[in-house]
Design an enzyme around this catalytic site. Structure first.
Site, PDB file in Angstrom:
ATOM      1  N   ARG A  51       9.518 -22.929  -5.292  1.00 39.15           N
ATOM      2  CA  ARG A  51      10.137 -21.634  -5.002  1.00 39.15           C
ATOM      3  C   ARG A  51       9.571 -20.957  -3.756  1.00 39.15           C
ATOM      4  NH1 ARG A  51      10.846 -22.897  -9.801  1.00 39.15           N
ATOM      5  NH2 ARG A  51       8.772 -23.683  -9.479  1.00 39.15           N
ATOM      6  N   THR A  52       8.249 -20.853  -3.673  1.00 34.82           N
ATOM      7  CA  THR A  52       7.674 -20.017  -2.617  1.00 34.82           C
ATOM      8  C   THR A  52       7.962 -20.628  -1.251  1.00 34.82           C
ATOM      9  OG1 THR A  52       5.958 -19.452  -4.190  1.00 34.82           O
ATOM     10  CG2 THR A  52       5.579 -18.812  -1.899  1.00 34.82           C
ATOM     11  N   LYS A  80      -8.877 -34.762   7.460  1.00 36.09           N
ATOM     12  CA  LYS A  80      -9.906 -35.292   8.383  1.00 36.09           C
ATOM     13  C   LYS A  80     -11.080 -34.329   8.488  1.00 36.09           C
ATOM     14  CE  LYS A  80      -6.061 -36.898  11.194  1.00 36.09           C
ATOM     15  NZ  LYS A  80      -5.344 -36.520  12.424  1.00 36.09           N
ATOM     16  N   ARG A 101      -0.242 -21.305   1.552  1.00 37.55           N
ATOM     17  CA  ARG A 101      -0.729 -21.476   0.164  1.00 37.55           C
ATOM     18  C   ARG A 101      -1.931 -22.401   0.210  1.00 37.55           C
ATOM     19  NH1 ARG A 101       2.791 -22.649  -5.122  1.00 37.55           N
ATOM     20  NH2 ARG A 101       3.199 -20.465  -4.697  1.00 37.55           N
ATOM     21  N   HIS A 129      -1.066 -13.569  -5.506  1.00 33.44           N
ATOM     22  CA  HIS A 129       0.204 -14.139  -5.052  1.00 33.44           C
ATOM     23  C   HIS A 129       1.135 -12.958  -4.722  1.00 33.44           C
ATOM     24  CE1 HIS A 129       3.535 -16.730  -4.466  1.00 33.44           C
ATOM     25  NE2 HIS A 129       3.483 -17.467  -5.560  1.00 33.44           N
TER      26      HIS A 129
HETATM   27  N1   CP Z   1       6.398 -18.886  -8.482  1.00 41.54           N
HETATM   28  C1   CP Z   1       5.881 -19.823  -7.666  1.00 41.54           C
HETATM   29  O1   CP Z   1       4.934 -19.564  -6.925  1.00 41.54           O
HETATM   30  O2   CP Z   1       6.493 -21.046  -7.736  1.00 41.54           O
HETATM   31  P1   CP Z   1       6.125 -22.292  -6.836  1.00 41.54           P
HETATM   32  O3   CP Z   1       4.740 -22.732  -7.222  1.00 41.54           O
HETATM   33  O4   CP Z   1       7.175 -23.322  -7.115  1.00 41.54           O
HETATM   34  O5   CP Z   1       6.129 -21.832  -5.396  1.00 41.54           O
END
Ligand code: CP
Length: 305
Positions: A51-52, A80, A101, A129
């Site tokens: 999703r993100t 590396k 991320r 998040h």
């Molecule tokens: N909600 C969320 O962060 O989903 P993903 O891990 O698929 O990005």
């Protein structure tokens, strides 16, 4: 230059503005189709995501911009030994904005310190998040029409659940909030969140190990997955993974206007038999993520329609 590392980097007023822009994007998508024509988003994902990452990419493409990046740390030079600091110093020359991320808490903050372009935290370990929280807030705005006077149940992995930590921070700034914290003993909310954002702010809260006992009180039920990737010990994961399963029988005890949110992915914690219940909002929630990320990209790049 602004970054988004923690949801509290945005004021309540700025969040209201982002929601208003997201609503306008939903109503008038054509107006926004070229606002980022000459801009590039870099998605640096050192941890898996559906999703993100894809909603960020879709957001930038829908604004007319372009996207580059990686979705797997193994295909980057971090394998590396390259540091996050060096990676973003280099990517700053290739793109206009970064969504990152990383499995390590604080990595996006380090990135922001070494970047010359805005950095967005797209999830850092068991920490925060913030763009999931913006997604959650846009969903609550659409489904409940208010951010105050809500009883919010958070259920599952409250210890490592970064979406839970960011949502509690965000909701702690509105009035009349009561948190119902539902988790096994081992996955209780960490004190860095509970002390600062609930206790110190005198916000009403209760802790429970039973979802069934408290579901009838809730306006919002925020379900979360017990995350295998955060456990050091497979035995503990297997023991705790099915602690809570929301099914039709439990939904019968809930208010008629309670909404069910989940950041997704889900594993077993919401039975698929709940998906058809009009109170189940989690797929609509995932779709809202694209629109609020479009609004966020525009804000951090300082572009207007
Ligand atoms: N909600 C969320 O962060 O989903 P993903 O891990 O698929 O990005």
């Amino acid at each position: 230059m602004r970054n988004l590392i923690n949801i509290l980097d945005l004021s309540v007023e700025e969040i209201a503005e982002l929601i208003s822009v997201a609503d306008d994007i939903i109503a008038n998508p054509a107006k926004y189709r070229h606002v980022c024509d000459d801009k590039i988003l870099a998605t640096l994902f050192f941890e898996p995501s559906t999703r993100t990452r894809l909603s960020f990419e879709s957001a930038m493409l829908n604004l007319g911009g372009k996207v580059l990046g990686f979705s797997d740390a193994n295909s980057s030079s971090s394998t590396k030994g390259e540091s996050v600091a060096d990676t973003v110093a280099v990517v700053s020359g290739y793109a206009d904005i970064i969504a990152m991320r990383h499995p390590k808490e604080g990595a996006p903050m380090v990135a922001a310190m070494h970047s010359t372009i805005p950095v967005i935290n797209a999830g850092d370990g068991g920490h925060y998040h913030p763009t999931q929280t913006l997604t959650d807030l846009l969903t609550i705005h659409h489904e409940k029409g208010r951010f105050d006077n809500l009883v919010i149940g958070l259920c599952g992995d409250l210890k490592f659940g970064r979406t839970v930590h960011s949502l509690i921070e965000a909701m702690s700034r509105y009035s009349g909030i009561r948190f119902v914290l539902i988790s096994p003993e081992e996955l209780k909310l960490p004190s860095f969140v509970k002390q600062e954002y609930i206790k110190d702010k005198n916000i009403d809260y209760v802790q429970s190990t039973s979802l069934e006992d408290v579901i009838g009180e809730l306006d919002i039920l925020y379900m979360t997955r017990v995350q295998r990737e955060r456990f050091f010990n497979e035995e503990d994961y297997l023991r705790l993974k099915d602690s809570y399963i929301l099914d039709k029988a439990k939904m019968e005890k809930a208010k008629a206007d309670m909404i069910v949110l989940h950041p997704l992915p889900r594993v077993n914690e919401i039975s698929t038999e709940v998906d058809d219940d009009p109170r189940a909002c989690y797929f609509r929630q995932a779709h809202y993520g694209k629109f609020i990320r479009m609004a966020l990209i525009m804000k951090l790049l300082e572009v207007k329609a």
